[in-house]
Scaffold this active site. Structure first.
Site, PDB file in Angstrom:
ATOM      1  N   SER A 166       8.742  -2.018  -1.976  1.00 23.51           N
ATOM      2  CA  SER A 166       8.617  -2.872  -0.804  1.00 23.51           C
ATOM      3  C   SER A 166       9.901  -2.869   0.039  1.00 23.51           C
ATOM      4  CB  SER A 166       8.239  -4.285  -1.254  1.00 23.51           C
ATOM      5  OG  SER A 166       7.702  -5.037  -0.189  1.00 23.51           O
ATOM      6  N   ASP A 374      -2.836  -0.925  -1.930  1.00 26.24           N
ATOM      7  CA  ASP A 374      -1.842  -1.786  -1.312  1.00 26.24           C
ATOM      8  C   ASP A 374      -2.211  -2.037   0.141  1.00 26.24           C
ATOM      9  OD1 ASP A 374       0.424  -3.242  -0.738  1.00 26.24           O
ATOM     10  OD2 ASP A 374       1.802  -1.544  -0.808  1.00 26.24           O
ATOM     11  N   HIS A 433       0.396  -2.576  -4.712  1.00 30.58           N
ATOM     12  CA  HIS A 433       1.801  -2.599  -4.325  1.00 30.58           C
ATOM     13  C   HIS A 433       2.719  -2.362  -5.519  1.00 30.58           C
ATOM     14  CE1 HIS A 433       4.820  -3.594  -1.329  1.00 30.58           C
ATOM     15  NE2 HIS A 433       5.358  -4.506  -2.096  1.00 30.58           N
TER      16      HIS A 433
END
Length: 456
Positions: A166, A374, A433
């Protein structure tokens, strides 16, 4: 480090349901660690935790790596803790309930967790003016930490790879750039090899601008919802184009709200997870977090607070803090994470594609990998910014056919990849994710491939 013995009561988390386990033997017994603080700037103290390579976790489907590498892990947020979340929820030797994780990265190499930017996790500042406010300062801070880390451990000759998730992707790319600069000017000795950018927030608007179509194609938006999401994304793009970075973050939040209202609260980290209200146990009734207000409170609640659910918070401020021994009594794990998020607000929506270009140009390995489920950093958005790289072989890379990948013979397809020179892109199937959590075995295979791949 002092080992604790006796009866320990640990709260474990599994799919957001808490259970209580009674453990009579110290769960960290036999696990080799080191840790330390580095004062990266006056009043700014950054924490690192190292797990040494442990052959007892070695995956039976991969050959051992020689020499043993170091894998750095950087969490997202900004303000989330790799020492906490990445360690116990994704890739460390123990799960949150302190049982062994069979897909721990320590089976392949040393694993170094860094709580960055300073103020995340166990890292802390002694005055508000010491928080980093942009990715460049965060990168310089981490290079200073690496100097202290190498000084204590003597591992500067070990191959070094930086992996992340991220917002950690922005930090990983800038850390790679700054390590190369420091090595070249003789202020750091490091056997740096490359970066692995996992579901990385490299080009925020490429994610935001593809959210609508991604959800529409997945039957999670109708045309009315698609129109609302794309209109909000367009307003966010306008703020970015005009350099109104704080406004862009606020409008990004508005786009998320449009998605949540039209999808019955789809999970931004995995679109197949159960839909649930965007609240966590840490959200206060007045909508404020650690002094945050308005859109920052909402964003913090959705993208930082989930990394510090109560059972992890209790573990990190209880047993694990006591195990580490060096955490000051005045430091609460995660206590400054809201301030970190706020301080980096103006930097959040800025792209860092140019830094990835610099990583590639430096000749080190650059791996981009993304989970197909994601949403927050969707794969179509990742493909868009990759296609705009200034690398002189970008068009050749785009034209290549991808290759199916299997982490061992006889298993189903785990993903696909394209490789050209020192750059690779991986599409990871059945993962959101948090790729190491959703596809642990395949992630180990990806790590192994990255280390053993020979650059022509």
């Amino acid at each position: 480090m002092r080992i604790l013995f006796g009866l320990l009561t640990i709260l474990g988390l599994q799919q957001c349901r808490c259970q209580v386990d009674i453990i009579e033997v110290d769960p960290m017994e036999g696990i080799s660690t080191d840790c330390g603080y580095v004062e990266v700037r006056p009043g700014a103290h950054m924490f690192w935790l190292l797990y040494h390579h442990d052959e007892s976790f070695a995956p039976d489907f991969l050959e051992p790596l020689d020499p043993v590498p170091i894998f750095i892990w950087l969490q997202g947020g900004p303000g989330a803790s790799g020492v906490g979340y990445g360690n116990f929820e994704e890739l460390g030797p123990l799960f949150l309930n302190l049982t062994r994780r069979p897909t721990s990265w320590t089976g392949l190499g040393h694993v170094l967790f860094i709580d960055s930017p300073v103020g995340s996790g166990y890292s802390y500042v002694t005055s508000e003016g010491e928080y980093a406010t942009d990715i460049d300062q965060a990168g310089l801070d981490m290079v200073e930490l690496m100097r202290g880390f190498y000084s204590k451990t003597g591992l500067q000759d070990s191959p070094l790879y930086i992996f992340c998730e991220s917002y950690g992707g922005k930090m990983a790319s800038v850390l790679g750039r700054e390590i190369v600069k420091a090595v070249n000017n003789g202020t750091l000795q490091s056997n740096f090899k490359g970066v692995g950018l996992g579901d990385a927030w490299i080009s925020p608007m490429d994610s935001v601008n593809t959210w609508g179509q991604y959800l529409y194609q997945a039957s999670l938006l109708d045309r009315n919802g698609l129109s609302q999401v794309e209109s909000s994304a367009a307003r966010t793009q306008q703020a970015v184009d005009e350099g109104r970075w704080d406004d862009a973050t606020s409008l990004w939040y508005a786009t998320e709200i449009a998605i949540l209202r039209n999808t019955d609260n789809v999970d931004f980290y995995n679109i197949l997870y159960p839909h649930r209200l965007p609240t966590t146990p840490k959200m206060s009734k007045d909508g404020k977090h650690f002094g945050l207000k308005d859109h920052l409170a909402g964003l913090f609640d959705r993208h930082v607070a989930p990394y510090a659910v109560y059972s992890l918070d209790e573990l990190m401020n209880g047993y694990f803090k006591e195990y580490l021994e060096i955490i000051p009594d005045t430091v609460t794990w995660g206590g400054q994470s809201g301030d970190v998020f706020s301080a980096m607000n103006g930097d959040f929506m800025k792209p860092t594609i140019d830094i990835v270009d610099a990583n590639i140009a430096d000749g080190y390995k650059v791996v981009v990998y993304n989970g197909m489920l994601d949403l927050i950093v969707d794969t179509p958005g990742q493909e868009l910014w990759v296609e705009r790289l200034q690398w002189n072989r970008t068009q050749e890379f785009i034209s290549k056919r991808w290759t199916p990948r299997y982490y061992k013979d006889g298993v189903d397809t785990g993903g696909f990849s394209k490789d050209l020179d020192n750059f690779s892109f991986w599409w990871v199937l059945d993962a959101g994710h948090m790729v190491p959590t959703d596809q642990g075995e395949f992630m180990l295979y990806l790590l192994h491939d990255t280390v053993t791949k020979i650059i022509p």
